[in-house]
Design an enzyme around this catalytic site. Sequence first.
Site, PDB file in Angstrom:
ATOM      1  N   ASP A 353      14.601 -47.816   7.175  1.00  0.00           N
ATOM      2  CA  ASP A 353      14.131 -47.637   5.798  1.00  0.00           C
ATOM      3  C   ASP A 353      12.612 -47.495   5.785  1.00  0.00           C
ATOM      4  O   ASP A 353      11.991 -47.107   6.778  1.00  0.00           O
ATOM      5  CB  ASP A 353      14.643 -48.814   4.937  1.00  0.00           C
ATOM      6  CG  ASP A 353      14.863 -48.443   3.486  1.00  0.00           C
ATOM      7  OD1 ASP A 353      13.867 -48.390   2.748  1.00  0.00           O
ATOM      8  OD2 ASP A 353      16.020 -48.199   3.083  1.00  0.00           O
ATOM      9  N   ASP A 354      12.011 -47.856   4.698  1.00  0.00           N
ATOM     10  CA  ASP A 354      10.577 -47.672   4.452  1.00  0.00           C
ATOM     11  C   ASP A 354       9.715 -48.295   5.565  1.00  0.00           C
ATOM     12  O   ASP A 354      10.087 -49.307   6.153  1.00  0.00           O
ATOM     13  CB  ASP A 354      10.266 -48.369   3.117  1.00  0.00           C
ATOM     14  CG  ASP A 354       8.949 -47.938   2.534  1.00  0.00           C
ATOM     15  OD1 ASP A 354       8.229 -47.192   3.187  1.00  0.00           O
ATOM     16  OD2 ASP A 354       8.665 -48.369   1.402  1.00  0.00           O
ATOM     17  N   TRP A 463      16.873 -40.527   0.463  1.00  0.00           N
ATOM     18  CA  TRP A 463      15.775 -39.857  -0.260  1.00  0.00           C
ATOM     19  C   TRP A 463      15.467 -40.688  -1.498  1.00  0.00           C
ATOM     20  O   TRP A 463      16.245 -40.714  -2.435  1.00  0.00           O
ATOM     21  CB  TRP A 463      16.209 -38.443  -0.643  1.00  0.00           C
ATOM     22  CG  TRP A 463      15.184 -37.635  -1.379  1.00  0.00           C
ATOM     23  CD1 TRP A 463      14.734 -37.813  -2.651  1.00  0.00           C
ATOM     24  CD2 TRP A 463      14.480 -36.490  -0.873  1.00  0.00           C
ATOM     25  NE1 TRP A 463      13.806 -36.869  -2.974  1.00  0.00           N
ATOM     26  CE2 TRP A 463      13.622 -36.038  -1.896  1.00  0.00           C
ATOM     27  CE3 TRP A 463      14.488 -35.806   0.353  1.00  0.00           C
ATOM     28  CZ2 TRP A 463      12.799 -34.928  -1.748  1.00  0.00           C
ATOM     29  CZ3 TRP A 463      13.671 -34.695   0.495  1.00  0.00           C
ATOM     30  CH2 TRP A 463      12.830 -34.272  -0.549  1.00  0.00           C
ATOM     31  N   ASP A 464      14.313 -41.338  -1.478  1.00  0.00           N
ATOM     32  CA  ASP A 464      13.990 -42.312  -2.527  1.00  0.00           C
ATOM     33  C   ASP A 464      12.957 -41.758  -3.505  1.00  0.00           C
ATOM     34  O   ASP A 464      12.254 -40.782  -3.206  1.00  0.00           O
ATOM     35  CB  ASP A 464      13.441 -43.572  -1.826  1.00  0.00           C
ATOM     36  CG  ASP A 464      13.650 -44.837  -2.643  1.00  0.00           C
ATOM     37  OD1 ASP A 464      13.969 -44.741  -3.835  1.00  0.00           O
ATOM     38  OD2 ASP A 464      13.476 -45.931  -2.067  1.00  0.00           O
ATOM     39  N   MET A 465      12.819 -42.398  -4.647  1.00  0.00           N
ATOM     40  CA  MET A 465      11.799 -42.049  -5.652  1.00  0.00           C
ATOM     41  C   MET A 465      11.648 -43.289  -6.534  1.00  0.00           C
ATOM     42  O   MET A 465      12.610 -43.737  -7.128  1.00  0.00           O
ATOM     43  CB  MET A 465      12.278 -40.854  -6.461  1.00  0.00           C
ATOM     44  CG  MET A 465      11.220 -40.212  -7.324  1.00  0.00           C
ATOM     45  SD  MET A 465      10.816 -41.119  -8.816  1.00  0.00           S
ATOM     46  CE  MET A 465      12.265 -40.832  -9.821  1.00  0.00           C
ATOM     47  N   ASN A 466      10.416 -43.829  -6.573  1.00  0.00           N
ATOM     48  CA  ASN A 466      10.298 -45.190  -7.103  1.00  0.00           C
ATOM     49  C   ASN A 466       9.391 -45.404  -8.306  1.00  0.00           C
ATOM     50  O   ASN A 466       8.848 -46.485  -8.465  1.00  0.00           O
ATOM     51  CB  ASN A 466       9.820 -46.112  -5.974  1.00  0.00           C
ATOM     52  CG  ASN A 466      10.973 -46.511  -5.073  1.00  0.00           C
ATOM     53  OD1 ASN A 466      11.977 -47.040  -5.546  1.00  0.00           O
ATOM     54  ND2 ASN A 466      10.863 -46.247  -3.799  1.00  0.00           N
ATOM     55  N   CYS A 502      18.349 -41.895  -3.890  1.00  0.00           N
ATOM     56  CA  CYS A 502      18.052 -43.230  -4.379  1.00  0.00           C
ATOM     57  C   CYS A 502      16.830 -43.105  -5.263  1.00  0.00           C
ATOM     58  O   CYS A 502      16.006 -42.215  -5.066  1.00  0.00           O
ATOM     59  CB  CYS A 502      17.756 -44.098  -3.147  1.00  0.00           C
ATOM     60  SG  CYS A 502      16.970 -45.683  -3.476  1.00  0.00           S
ATOM     61  N   ASP A 524      19.347 -51.458  -6.310  1.00  0.00           N
ATOM     62  CA  ASP A 524      18.768 -52.356  -5.306  1.00  0.00           C
ATOM     63  C   ASP A 524      19.407 -53.730  -5.410  1.00  0.00           C
ATOM     64  O   ASP A 524      19.136 -54.599  -4.580  1.00  0.00           O
ATOM     65  CB  ASP A 524      17.253 -52.501  -5.535  1.00  0.00           C
ATOM     66  CG  ASP A 524      16.495 -51.312  -4.989  1.00  0.00           C
ATOM     67  OD1 ASP A 524      17.107 -50.488  -4.287  1.00  0.00           O
ATOM     68  OD2 ASP A 524      15.284 -51.205  -5.265  1.00  0.00           O
TER      69      ASP A 524
HETATM   70  C1  GLA Z   1      13.311 -48.722  -3.110  1.00  0.00           C
HETATM   71  C2  GLA Z   1      14.745 -48.549  -2.683  1.00  0.00           C
HETATM   72  C3  GLA Z   1      15.099 -49.622  -1.670  1.00  0.00           C
HETATM   73  C4  GLA Z   1      14.190 -49.521  -0.485  1.00  0.00           C
HETATM   74  C5  GLA Z   1      12.742 -49.619  -0.942  1.00  0.00           C
HETATM   75  C6  GLA Z   1      11.790 -49.330   0.184  1.00  0.00           C
HETATM   76  O1  GLA Z   1      13.146 -49.887  -3.833  1.00  0.00           O
HETATM   77  O2  GLA Z   1      15.593 -48.574  -3.776  1.00  0.00           O
HETATM   78  O3  GLA Z   1      16.453 -49.493  -1.275  1.00  0.00           O
HETATM   79  O4  GLA Z   1      14.417 -48.309   0.175  1.00  0.00           O
HETATM   80  O5  GLA Z   1      12.458 -48.694  -1.991  1.00  0.00           O
HETATM   81  O6  GLA Z   1      10.471 -49.374  -0.223  1.00  0.00           O
END
Ligand code: GLA
Length: 750
Positions: A353-354, A463-466, A502, A524
């Site tokens: 992950d990150d 593939w995330d976006m936060n 995601c 999450d």
């Molecule tokens: C978001 C995603 C998590 C994880 C974090 C990593 O919050 O939803 O599942 O990947 O980023 O920074």
Amino acid sequence: MISYQDGIFHLRGETVSMVLKVDRWGLLELLHFGEAVADGDAEAFRFRPGLGWGSSVLLDDTDTESCPDALGLAWSGPGRGDYRESPLELGGEAVDLRYESHTVSDGIVPTGTSLVQAHGEGESLTVTLSQPGAKLQLIFTLFGDVICRRTVLENTGDRPLTVTKLMSSLLDLQGSFLMTTFDGGWIREREKHTVPVGPGRIVNESTTGASSNRHATGVLLSETDTTEDHGRVYGFDLIWSGNHHTAAQQSLQGLTRVVQGVSPAGFALTLEPGAKLRTPEAVMTFSTEGFGGLSAILHRFVSDHIIPAQWRRKERPVLFNSWEGCMFDFDHRRLVGLAKDAKDLGCELFVLDDGWFGQRNDDTAGLGDYTVNKKKLPHGLKGLGEKINSLGMSFGLWFEPESVNMDSDLYRAHPDWALTDGFQPLLGRHQLLLDLTKPEVRDYIVENVSAILDSAPISYVKWDMNRHSVALGVKAYDHILGLYEVLARIFGPRPQILLETCASGGDRSDLGMLCFGPQVWCSDNTDPICRQTIQGSLSYLYPQSTFGAHVSAAPHAQTLRSTPLCTRGYVSFFGCLGYELDLKHLLGIEKDEIRAQIGLYKQYRQVFQFGQFRRLDNGWQVSGDGITIAACFRGLVEAAPGYERLRLKGLDPQKRYRFHTVPRKLRIGQFGSLVKHVAPVDLDPNGLILRTADRHITLPDGEQAFTASGAALMAGIRLLPLFRGTGYHKDQRTLTDFGAELYIIEEDQT
Ligand code: GLA
């Protein structure tokens, strides 16, 4: 089947019909949407207006049938006598679009630039409406019992048009309804809310730039007596990942207007002569078999027409994700150690992950950069991926390509690439979004993500976006078109990569994203009690194969709730199973339990992932290939509980089935001070001996096994009695708070 005769269109699926009529004023009336009916039934649904409409206006003063405000329509416009919500607004001007022509064609009508749409075999109807200077195509595509709808507006005049609203669909349904929406926020996605639709308009809308965790795109309209298995219900959704709007309002005549499309909030576009504006597709269907019947239709549609064809019924690996166990704190050695443990438990895919790139040691820096952090990963992604492959697992990687930290090489080089609104930048999770309406930004993302994907053996991408966007209106719309283009350019040429999208969990779990990746990380929050709500709500519209579901640590990171490992496992079985926790501190008995969970999941993976999902009174069930698996979930334990029944669905009443419990283990510690009554010596329940025993000794819980007819299983079989304060007994179920049970029911071939 789509038929046309004497001004009547009939879109007919197996159980659903939509009957449309071009009336003598050129309006498109909706005569019927609901149960399948016959060609030639139009007269039965005709609007008969009676003597007049008081203060409403008429298109023809001599004809009381010409009152737009009183007709059930499938499209309308502002300022010409229909005072209900308009699906189109041209900067405050009156709109008078009337029927011009139509075509019926096999297959789908392709959508223009980077708008995603349902695919596969279908049949389409295009009705063209026009007025001086403008043309509007209403495009309907029938996929079995589901209709997709969208509109294309063309400026046919010689002056620019200002478009402030263009929706995908409008329908006036006969009847009174309850509207169910799925709302929430981060780690609390998809709470179900149901309200009556009355004369005041109810709007389900997102304006955050994404389809959002606040208000999901999908809504249900049900009659008041509709239940899980009986009654009339409509389902509506959008193949769209940005700002959206679905509104419902009941008129005095008892027609409920449903309007779906891109949110008009802040929308203002200048459409030049000759230019076209296309909307995303709205999705709609109907069932007389309650919410469960509706879900079955929608699940089939998503599996057959939304997710990329190469992932249809293709088994998804059991994954291990590094995030909750490691966060940013890892290096090559730690990851390889985790991967070995995960492999030993039965996981098949290891996801990093990150934290693998740039100066990404926490969430304040590094987003936007793609240089691998050599301090953490001295052998690079290639070295790590190959090592993981050599352990017998595939390798997956997290990306967040749409964002940038101000503390990043990318931002230092191109501060103008960040999406801003002219004021001081607003940060969310310490980051800005990149402006995907700029071609150079899209190229940067495509080139860098592609290069990483091609540099190492990567078979899965998260593939995330936060963060929420600051883009408004048209900019927000174009941003999503930019995103779709980027995804198509990266993953189109790499169809073998399993893409899970995601957005802080479930901030963008929608049909648009599912067109690119067959699964979403829907929250999450992996607390299994919260997940029952989140996954349960998702199940109204999407099949279980479209959501990742992970077992994580207890007490849970977001709720501090302790739940049994079996509950965490069983809830995750009804999705694409994964594990996301530090494996180092697991007890041997916990590892054994996880091994058994993964073994069972793999044995029945086709059923868990692709079987027909049904909601039960006290749990969930999946069925396929003669096998049904049911889970019962419970909340708090009651003292002196009564008998309990399990009522299954969808079995053949005539057939016989073998029913058995999936064995469950009880920890000694859960009996607390009761243990001292059966032990030969007086033991301290908090003392070393019992604490040690709790880590090593388990007892089998009660199991049931018998054969019965489908009729009996659907009538409701009686489960073993629950613990009632009398001590351990192997023929009872000793479930603690938030416990869960799993049962397997197989056709008896003997
Ligand atoms: C978001 C995603 C998590 C994880 C974090 C990593 O919050 O939803 O599942 O990947 O980023 O920074």
